[in-house]
Design a protein around this motif. Structure first.
Motif, PDB file in Angstrom:
ATOM      1  N   ALA A   1      52.809 -48.631   5.295  1.00  0.00           N
ATOM      2  CA  ALA A   1      51.517 -49.674   5.606  1.00  0.00           C
ATOM      3  C   ALA A   1      52.477 -51.238   5.835  1.00  0.00           C
ATOM      4  O   ALA A   1      52.145 -52.288   5.925  1.00  0.00           O
ATOM      5  N   ASP A   2      53.854 -51.103   5.969  1.00  0.00           N
ATOM      6  CA  ASP A   2      54.381 -52.652   6.319  1.00  0.00           C
ATOM      7  C   ASP A   2      53.738 -53.142   7.609  1.00  0.00           C
ATOM      8  O   ASP A   2      52.791 -53.322   8.226  1.00  0.00           O
ATOM      9  N   GLY A   3      52.967 -54.888   7.129  1.00  0.00           N
ATOM     10  CA  GLY A   3      52.099 -55.341   7.740  1.00  0.00           C
ATOM     11  C   GLY A   3      51.008 -55.164   7.788  1.00  0.00           C
ATOM     12  O   GLY A   3      50.605 -55.903   8.038  1.00  0.00           O
ATOM     13  N   LEU A   4      51.058 -54.091   6.755  1.00  0.00           N
ATOM     14  CA  LEU A   4      48.899 -54.352   7.334  1.00  0.00           C
ATOM     15  C   LEU A   4      48.250 -55.012   6.385  1.00  0.00           C
ATOM     16  O   LEU A   4      48.543 -55.352   5.619  1.00  0.00           O
ATOM     17  N   PRO A   5      46.954 -55.369   6.194  1.00  0.00           N
ATOM     18  CA  PRO A   5      46.686 -56.820   5.068  1.00  0.00           C
ATOM     19  C   PRO A   5      46.721 -56.536   4.372  1.00  0.00           C
ATOM     20  O   PRO A   5      46.800 -57.165   3.196  1.00  0.00           O
ATOM     21  N   ASP A   6      46.132 -55.094   3.941  1.00  0.00           N
ATOM     22  CA  ASP A   6      45.789 -54.100   3.108  1.00  0.00           C
ATOM     23  C   ASP A   6      46.869 -53.167   2.415  1.00  0.00           C
ATOM     24  O   ASP A   6      46.507 -52.705   0.900  1.00  0.00           O
ATOM     25  N   GLY A   7      47.561 -53.116   2.802  1.00  0.00           N
ATOM     26  CA  GLY A   7      48.459 -52.453   2.545  1.00  0.00           C
ATOM     27  C   GLY A   7      48.374 -50.972   3.008  1.00  0.00           C
ATOM     28  O   GLY A   7      47.539 -50.211   3.394  1.00  0.00           O
ATOM     29  N   THR A   8      48.606 -50.142   1.436  1.00  0.00           N
ATOM     30  CA  THR A   8      48.499 -48.905   1.079  1.00  0.00           C
ATOM     31  C   THR A   8      46.686 -47.815   1.296  1.00  0.00           C
ATOM     32  O   THR A   8      46.842 -48.038   1.513  1.00  0.00           O
ATOM     33  N   ALA A   9      46.047 -49.599   1.342  1.00  0.00           N
ATOM     34  CA  ALA A   9      44.397 -49.595   1.119  1.00  0.00           C
ATOM     35  C   ALA A   9      43.439 -49.976   3.090  1.00  0.00           C
ATOM     36  O   ALA A   9      42.736 -49.964   2.531  1.00  0.00           O
ATOM     37  N   ASP A  10      45.043 -49.574   3.694  1.00  0.00           N
ATOM     38  CA  ASP A  10      44.257 -51.069   4.998  1.00  0.00           C
ATOM     39  C   ASP A  10      43.721 -49.386   5.276  1.00  0.00           C
ATOM     40  O   ASP A  10      44.661 -48.182   5.444  1.00  0.00           O
ATOM     41  N   PRO A  11      42.815 -49.799   6.682  1.00  0.00           N
ATOM     42  CA  PRO A  11      42.022 -48.546   7.194  1.00  0.00           C
ATOM     43  C   PRO A  11      43.237 -48.137   8.184  1.00  0.00           C
ATOM     44  O   PRO A  11      43.294 -46.819   8.838  1.00  0.00           O
ATOM     45  N   GLY A  12      43.686 -48.736   8.787  1.00  0.00           N
ATOM     46  CA  GLY A  12      45.409 -49.083  10.167  1.00  0.00           C
ATOM     47  C   GLY A  12      46.242 -47.787   8.984  1.00  0.00           C
ATOM     48  O   GLY A  12      47.241 -47.740   9.926  1.00  0.00           O
ATOM     49  N   PHE A  13      46.011 -47.507   8.352  1.00  0.00           N
ATOM     50  CA  PHE A  13      47.454 -46.864   7.459  1.00  0.00           C
ATOM     51  C   PHE A  13      47.151 -45.462   7.403  1.00  0.00           C
ATOM     52  O   PHE A  13      45.917 -45.123   6.942  1.00  0.00           O
ATOM     53  N   THR A  14      47.900 -44.540   8.050  1.00  0.00           N
ATOM     54  CA  THR A  14      47.294 -42.539   8.865  1.00  0.00           C
ATOM     55  C   THR A  14      48.234 -42.436   8.854  1.00  0.00           C
ATOM     56  O   THR A  14      49.684 -43.050   8.531  1.00  0.00           O
TER      57      THR A  14
END
Length: 376
Positions: free
Chosen positions: A199-212
């Motif tokens: 989740a590093d660098g994702l705007p919403d951390g672990t809640a970010d849709p890009g965290f897969t």
């Protein structure tokens, strides 16, 4: 950087030129080595000046064998750079390697007295030498991806069943398989982030849709997120793994990556797994570190034919791998579960970190030894 390598390069015995007025040694096609006169035994600094029109490299070599005792790279036209080097008794010459031109070897200089040469000659590695190891490693990774695809299918099925314990066990099995593929991540491209990104660098951390991928699923499974909600995450993961497996036969593993990753896999484990940075709830950083050790051994195994005659300390590397494995495995409980890194007793954590750090240092020279070198 000081290295010792053996190159099959031609050389000419020139008349020794007079020293240059300002004590520098020239790097150029027309005057390679001019200015290097009266060399002394022991540690010293050579001032190398590129008097040619293009960027060049320079190497201090054994003129009879091509063994390299010291080098500089990327010396710009007109630039001067210091080369710290230790010379023992024997003959030496400067090899000049201008960009877009053939290498030139300058006049021989003779060093008398002092200690023997600082290290034995090592045969350089060529791109052709790396073809076999790269092909072998490609086959190792292809087999690993086949296993991974079956394991992520089982993981997705366990998540759909709602059996959290089975899903956690299946997650660890699959994740460790992926972590053993450490030298191939460069060939995976964007698939690596989709499969094992954090989740590093994702705007919403672990809640970010890009965290897969694995870590997103880890977060949900160990933080009691409903398995019904995680089914789509698990399916997305196995789909990504299958796509990677299907495309991998056409992907190339960079030959340079093999030697570099032999060091970097454990360096990354030290920085990420053994700090707990990539732990999203499972507490299995030590298990992942063991998988990384397996991945390091897989790289060494394909490189071993090249390293056997070039790395005298190879047996020492193997022994340190064993010590690191023993130290890391001591964090596994009697029931097979793992102590999270943050919960390790201080003495054990220090021992694990120390053995892995020492292994990382032992592995570091492999990148330089297996880097293809220009000799003409």
């Amino acid at each position: 950087m000081t290295v010792v390598l053996l190159a099959a390069a031609g050389w000419w015995l020139w008349a020794r030129p007079a020293p240059s007025a300002d004590g520098v040694v020239e790097v150029s096609v027309s005057a390679c080595g001019r200015g290097w006169a009266g060399p002394q035994a022991g540690r010293q600094t050579l001032r190398l000046r590129n008097t040619g029109p293009v960027t060049a490299g320079a190497e201090v070599v054994d003129p009879a064998t091509g063994a390299v005792f010291g080098e500089i790279e990327g010396l710009g036209a007109g630039a001067t750079r210091a080369l710290d080097i230790t010379l023992g008794a024997g003959d030496y010459a400067l090899r000049c390697l201008p960009d877009d031109a053939d290498a030139v070897t300058g006049p021989v200089v003779h060093v008398t007295g002092g200690a023997p040469r600082p290290a034995p000659a090592i045969v350089p590695v060529t791109y052709a030498d790396l073809l076999g190891p790269a092909k072998s490693y490609h086959a190792v990774i292809a087999a690993g991806l086949d296993s991974l695809a079956a394991q992520t299918d089982a993981l997705a099925a366990a998540v759909r069943s709602g059996d959290r314990a089975a899903a956690r066990a299946a997650w660890l099995t699959a994740h460790l398989t992926y972590e053993r593929l450490g030298a191939a991540y460069g060939a995976f491209g964007d698939a690596d982030a989709a499969i094992n990104g954090t989740a590093d660098g994702l705007p919403d951390g672990t809640a970010d849709p890009g965290f897969t991928g694995f870590h997103r699923l880890e977060s949900g499974l160990w933080r009691d997120e409903a398995t019904s909600a995680l089914a789509a995450v698990a399916q997305q993961l196995t789909d990504a793994v299958h796509r990677l497996g299907e495309s991998f036969p056409d992907r190339q593993i960079d030959q340079l990556d093999l030697g570099v990753r032999a060091h970097e896999i454990m360096e990354n484990a030290l920085q990420s797994e053994l700090t707990g940075h990539t732990d999203y709830g499972s507490g299995t950083g030590l298990a992942t570190t063991l998988a990384n050790l397996d991945g390091t051994v897989a790289v060494l195994d394909v490189l071993r034919p090249l390293l056997a005659g070039r790395l005298p300390a190879l047996s020492q590397v193997d022994a340190q791998i064993g010590r690191a494995r023993t130290a890391v495995a001591s964090g596994q409980r009697a029931d097979g579960s793992w102590v999270p890194v943050a919960q390790l007793p201080t003495a054990l954590r220090e021992r694990i970190n120390g053995t892995v750090a020492e292994l990382t240092e032992e592995l570091a020279p492999i990148a330089a030894i297996t880097a293809p070198r220009r000799s003409s």
